[in-house]
Design a protein around this motif. Structure first.
Motif, mmCIF file in Angstrom:
data_model
loop_
_atom_site.group_PDB
_atom_site.id
_atom_site.type_symbol
_atom_site.label_atom_id
_atom_site.label_comp_id
_atom_site.label_asym_id
_atom_site.label_seq_id
_atom_site.Cartn_x
_atom_site.Cartn_y
_atom_site.Cartn_z
ATOM 1 N N PRO A 63 -10.278 7.777 28.274
ATOM 2 C CA PRO A 63 -10.385 9.228 28.377
ATOM 3 C C PRO A 63 -10.015 9.772 29.759
ATOM 4 O O PRO A 63 -9.706 10.944 29.897
ATOM 5 C CB PRO A 63 -11.855 9.512 28.059
ATOM 6 C CG PRO A 63 -12.563 8.237 28.275
ATOM 7 C CD PRO A 63 -11.577 7.142 28.098
ATOM 8 N N CYS A 64 -9.979 8.909 30.772
ATOM 9 C CA CYS A 64 -9.703 9.395 32.118
ATOM 10 C C CYS A 64 -8.210 9.549 32.392
ATOM 11 O O CYS A 64 -7.766 10.574 32.909
ATOM 12 C CB CYS A 64 -10.350 8.469 33.147
ATOM 13 S SG CYS A 64 -10.020 6.732 32.871
ATOM 14 N N CYS A 65 -7.404 8.564 32.031
ATOM 15 C CA CYS A 65 -5.985 8.614 32.358
ATOM 16 C C CYS A 65 -5.090 8.706 31.123
ATOM 17 O O CYS A 65 -3.868 8.737 31.253
ATOM 18 C CB CYS A 65 -5.586 7.412 33.211
ATOM 19 S SG CYS A 65 -5.986 5.833 32.455
ATOM 20 N N CYS A 120 -8.860 -4.746 31.284
ATOM 21 C CA CYS A 120 -7.429 -4.459 31.487
ATOM 22 C C CYS A 120 -7.255 -3.131 32.232
ATOM 23 O O CYS A 120 -6.387 -2.995 33.091
ATOM 24 C CB CYS A 120 -6.706 -4.398 30.145
ATOM 25 S SG CYS A 120 -6.543 -5.986 29.330
ATOM 26 N N HIS A 121 -8.084 -2.141 31.915
ATOM 27 C CA HIS A 121 -8.034 -0.856 32.620
ATOM 28 C C HIS A 121 -8.407 -1.045 34.087
ATOM 29 O O HIS A 121 -7.775 -0.461 34.974
ATOM 30 C CB HIS A 121 -8.991 0.147 31.955
ATOM 31 C CG HIS A 121 -9.024 1.479 32.623
ATOM 32 N ND1 HIS A 121 -9.855 1.754 33.700
ATOM 33 C CD2 HIS A 121 -8.331 2.618 32.386
ATOM 34 C CE1 HIS A 121 -9.670 3.002 34.086
ATOM 35 N NE2 HIS A 121 -8.749 3.555 33.293
ATOM 36 N N GLN A 122 -9.424 -1.862 34.344
ATOM 37 C CA GLN A 122 -9.883 -2.097 35.715
ATOM 38 C C GLN A 122 -8.804 -2.782 36.558
ATOM 39 O O GLN A 122 -8.640 -2.466 37.734
ATOM 40 C CB GLN A 122 -11.157 -2.960 35.683
ATOM 41 C CG GLN A 122 -11.803 -3.158 37.026
ATOM 42 C CD GLN A 122 -12.381 -1.863 37.575
ATOM 43 O OE1 GLN A 122 -12.746 -0.964 36.822
ATOM 44 N NE2 GLN A 122 -12.458 -1.769 38.886
ATOM 45 N N GLU A 123 -8.038 -3.700 35.939
ATOM 46 C CA GLU A 123 -6.992 -4.407 36.677
ATOM 47 C C GLU A 123 -5.793 -3.520 36.989
ATOM 48 O O GLU A 123 -5.177 -3.647 38.037
ATOM 49 C CB GLU A 123 -6.520 -5.623 35.884
ATOM 50 C CG GLU A 123 -7.481 -6.772 35.896
ATOM 51 C CD GLU A 123 -6.950 -7.950 35.102
ATOM 52 O OE1 GLU A 123 -5.848 -7.839 34.523
ATOM 53 O OE2 GLU A 123 -7.628 -8.978 35.080
ATOM 54 N N GLN A 124 -5.451 -2.614 36.067
ATOM 55 C CA GLN A 124 -4.218 -1.850 36.216
ATOM 56 C C GLN A 124 -4.400 -0.503 36.902
ATOM 57 O O GLN A 124 -3.441 0.047 37.433
ATOM 58 C CB GLN A 124 -3.574 -1.643 34.838
ATOM 59 C CG GLN A 124 -3.142 -2.942 34.209
ATOM 60 C CD GLN A 124 -2.572 -2.740 32.814
ATOM 61 O OE1 GLN A 124 -2.311 -1.621 32.398
ATOM 62 N NE2 GLN A 124 -2.392 -3.828 32.098
ATOM 63 N N GLU A 125 -5.593 0.050 36.882
ATOM 64 C CA GLU A 125 -5.839 1.374 37.462
ATOM 65 C C GLU A 125 -6.749 1.270 38.677
ATOM 66 O O GLU A 125 -7.506 0.307 38.829
ATOM 67 C CB GLU A 125 -6.469 2.303 36.417
ATOM 68 C CG GLU A 125 -5.617 2.499 35.176
ATOM 69 C CD GLU A 125 -4.291 3.177 35.462
ATOM 70 O OE1 GLU A 125 -4.236 4.047 36.350
ATOM 71 O OE2 GLU A 125 -3.304 2.831 34.801
ATOM 72 N N THR A 126 -6.671 2.281 39.547
ATOM 73 C CA THR A 126 -7.490 2.276 40.766
ATOM 74 C C THR A 126 -8.793 3.049 40.589
ATOM 75 O O THR A 126 -9.701 2.908 41.388
ATOM 76 C CB THR A 126 -6.704 2.915 41.928
ATOM 77 O OG1 THR A 126 -6.309 4.240 41.546
ATOM 78 C CG2 THR A 126 -5.476 2.071 42.248
ATOM 79 N N HIS A 127 -8.897 3.861 39.547
ATOM 80 C CA HIS A 127 -10.108 4.653 39.325
ATOM 81 C C HIS A 127 -11.013 3.961 38.297
ATOM 82 O O HIS A 127 -10.532 3.147 37.511
ATOM 83 C CB HIS A 127 -9.741 6.059 38.828
ATOM 84 C CG HIS A 127 -8.956 6.044 37.560
ATOM 85 N ND1 HIS A 127 -7.584 5.882 37.540
ATOM 86 C CD2 HIS A 127 -9.342 6.140 36.262
ATOM 87 C CE1 HIS A 127 -7.162 5.903 36.286
ATOM 88 N NE2 HIS A 127 -8.218 6.053 35.489
ATOM 89 N N PRO A 128 -12.318 4.251 38.308
ATOM 90 C CA PRO A 128 -13.206 3.634 37.310
ATOM 91 C C PRO A 128 -12.988 4.254 35.926
ATOM 92 O O PRO A 128 -12.522 5.385 35.795
ATOM 93 C CB PRO A 128 -14.616 3.939 37.839
ATOM 94 C CG PRO A 128 -14.447 5.137 38.695
ATOM 95 C CD PRO A 128 -13.060 5.060 39.277
ATOM 96 N N LEU A 129 -13.323 3.512 34.914
ATOM 97 C CA LEU A 129 -13.158 3.956 33.536
ATOM 98 C C LEU A 129 -14.207 5.013 33.209
ATOM 99 O O LEU A 129 -15.403 4.805 33.402
ATOM 100 C CB LEU A 129 -13.300 2.777 32.575
ATOM 101 C CG LEU A 129 -13.172 3.079 31.092
ATOM 102 C CD1 LEU A 129 -11.767 3.585 30.773
ATOM 103 C CD2 LEU A 129 -13.483 1.840 30.277
#
Length: 122
Positions: free
Chosen positions: A15-17, A26-35
Motif C-alpha cells: 500500500p505504500c509504494c 522482498c519489499h524490505q530488500e528492494q525498498e528503502t522505506h518500511p512496509l
C-alpha cells in the motif's frame, strides 16, 4: 521469484509504494522505506493472473483460496527434517546397487526353438 517463500502462489501489492512483491521480506530488500500495513490487502493470483482483495481482520479458512480459480494460496510451511540415507549415483543410470527381486520367467517356447524336445508337442 521469491527466495523467502517457497512456491509463492500470490503476489501482494504494497500500500505504500503500489508495487507488487511476493512477501514482506522482498519489499524490505528492494525498498528503502518500511512496509505500510493495512487491513485490506490486494493479491494477484499467479495461477489465473487475476487480482482480488481480502480483509485481514475477517480472514477465514475460506479466504485461503483464490475467488477466481480456487487456487489454494496459503500453503502450510514445512520444516526440513534430517534424514540418513545412502548416497549413490542416479539409479536410473547405474543400478548396480539395487538387487532385482523379481522372479525370472521362462520365455515362451515355440515350435521353431532349436532346443531339445521341441519336436514333442503337448
Amino acid at each position: 521469484m521469491c527466495k523467502h517463500v517457497l512456491n509463492a502462489q500470490v503476489a501482494v501489492r504494497s500500500p505504500c509504494c503500489k508495487k507488487w512483491f511476493d512477501c514482506a521480506d522482498c519489499h524490505q530488500e528492494q525498498e528503502t522505506h518500511p512496509l505500510l500495513q493495512r487491513f485490506e490487502m490486494i493479491f494477484a493470483c499467479k495461477k489465473c493472473k487475476k487480482c482480488f482483495r481480502k480483509d485481514a481482520q475477517e480472514f477465514e479458512e475460506a479466504d485461503e483460496y483464490c475467488p477466481h480459480c480456487d487456487n489454494h494460496f496459503i500453503i502450510p510451511a514445512k520444516t526440513p527434517q534430517a534424514a540418513i540415507s545412502v548416497e549413490s549415483e542416479d539409479v536410473r543410470v547405474d543400478n548396480r546397487m539395487l538387487k532385482d527381486d523379481r522372479v525370472k520367467t521362462e520365455d515362451m517356447r515355440t515350435v521353431f526353438d532349436p532346443e531339445p524336445n521341441v519336436e514333442k508337442l503337448g
